[in-house]
Design a protein around this motif. Structure first.
Motif, PDB file in Angstrom:
ATOM      1  N   PRO A  34       0.818  -1.173   0.039  1.00  0.00           N
ATOM      2  CA  PRO A  34       0.052  -0.153   0.073  1.00  0.00           C
ATOM      3  C   PRO A  34       0.865   1.258  -0.040  1.00  0.00           C
ATOM      4  N   GLU A  38      -2.766   4.903   1.630  1.00  0.00           N
ATOM      5  CA  GLU A  38      -3.686   3.914   1.484  1.00  0.00           C
ATOM      6  C   GLU A  38      -3.399   3.295   3.055  1.00  0.00           C
ATOM      7  N   ARG A  39      -2.207   3.207   3.438  1.00  0.00           N
ATOM      8  CA  ARG A  39      -1.941   2.509   4.625  1.00  0.00           C
ATOM      9  C   ARG A  39      -2.780   3.209   6.017  1.00  0.00           C
ATOM     10  N   GLN A  41      -5.827   4.207   5.867  1.00  0.00           N
ATOM     11  CA  GLN A  41      -7.103   3.630   5.696  1.00  0.00           C
ATOM     12  C   GLN A  41      -7.114   2.197   6.545  1.00  0.00           C
ATOM     13  N   SER A  66     -12.466  -2.419   1.689  1.00  0.00           N
ATOM     14  CA  SER A  66     -12.003  -1.180   1.986  1.00  0.00           C
ATOM     15  C   SER A  66     -12.064  -0.470   0.490  1.00  0.00           C
ATOM     16  N   VAL A  68      -9.536   1.033  -0.320  1.00  0.00           N
ATOM     17  CA  VAL A  68      -8.317   0.793  -1.156  1.00  0.00           C
ATOM     18  C   VAL A  68      -8.302  -0.217  -2.358  1.00  0.00           C
ATOM     19  N   ASP A  71     -10.920   0.790  -4.942  1.00  0.00           N
ATOM     20  CA  ASP A  71     -10.482   1.663  -5.986  1.00  0.00           C
ATOM     21  C   ASP A  71      -9.488   1.229  -6.984  1.00  0.00           C
ATOM     22  N   GLU A  72      -8.780   0.155  -6.425  1.00  0.00           N
ATOM     23  CA  GLU A  72      -7.682  -0.408  -7.424  1.00  0.00           C
ATOM     24  C   GLU A  72      -8.125  -1.151  -8.263  1.00  0.00           C
TER      25      GLU A  72
END
Length: 240
Positions: A34, A38-39, A41, A66, A68, A71-72
């Motif tokens: 991450p 991001e971390r 979150q 999440s 994270v 979104d990816e």
């Protein structure tokens, strides 16, 4: 990355062993570590995992639910490509066939993204291979349903995220006779660019695929006329 490496933690694992497992989880599920923002979150779930409050399975649910992760891999992808990536990340394999894709696509469309990931992680197959404390990886099956099933798992587990685009899952671009290395699809053994631009842009085509049911995509893959199939191929060959 070793796609067949088994990494397991237990109640007796040290903090360093849990850190190593956390690193492997991110390699498997995010396909990278991450970023700093991001971390932030994920800090609560990370802290619970490192302090032995939750195991691998519960951390995976927190990560998969999440922003994270979504979104990816979810936003900007078609539903079927996202499903394929979920199989890769949480089950260590490619989808077996269209029937399995339909089953999970129904869950995704009916109950949503988080329910899909929960269903996958709570499945009997997941329990059998990984339990509560093993990081998902690509288990060596005693048998595969077909050479195609083995090939698609082999390719998918070694594919960098986005390398073959964010629209078609592996099983469909195989059936269409396309090679999609580099993110742009073309006919196999054909290096020439299309001479005429397609009528539909890649963005419009992506939106169209998102709105389709799996049965519609099956027709695209196997029941189109030769002329329609060629038009589809030309559309896919257009750079994003």
């Amino acid at each position: 990355m070793n796609y067949t490496q088994e990494v397991t933690v237990s109640r007796h694992s040290s903090r360093e062993e849990r850190k190593a497992a956390l690193y492997q989880i991110y390699v498997q599920v995010l396909e990278r570590q991450p970023y700093a923002f991001e971390r932030k979150q994920l800090v609560k779930a990370e802290d619970d995992f490192l302090h032995d409050k939750i195991g691998v399975k519960r951390f995976l649910k927190a990560l998969g639910h999440s922003a994270v992760y979504l979104d990816e891999f979810y936003h900007g992808s078609s539903n079927l490509k996202f499903l394929e990536l979920c199989f890769k990340h949480f089950m260590g394999r490619a989808p077996r066939d269209r029937q399995e894709m339909r089953l999970y696509c129904d869950i995704l469309m009916r109950d949503g993204v988080q329910a899909l990931i929960t269903y996958m992680i709570d499945s009997e197959e997941y329990r059998k291979h990984f339990g509560c404390f093993t990081v998902p990886y690509s288990p060596q099956e005693e048998t595969y349903g077909s050479p195609k099933a083995y090939l698609e798992t082999f390719i998918l587990n070694r594919e960098l995220h986005g390398r073959r685009g964010k629209v078609l899952p592996t099983m469909l671009w195989h059936e269409l006779g396309l090679t999609c290395d580099g993110g742009n699809c073309r006919l196999k053994n054909s290096l020439a660019a299309p001479t005429q631009p397609p009528a539909r842009s890649q963005g419009d085509f992506l939106q169209m695929l998102r709105s389709m049911n799996p049965s519609d995509l099956e027709q695209i893959a196997s029941a189109l006329s030769a002329d329609q199939r060629e038009k589809l191929r030309q559309a896919l060959m257009q750079p994003a």
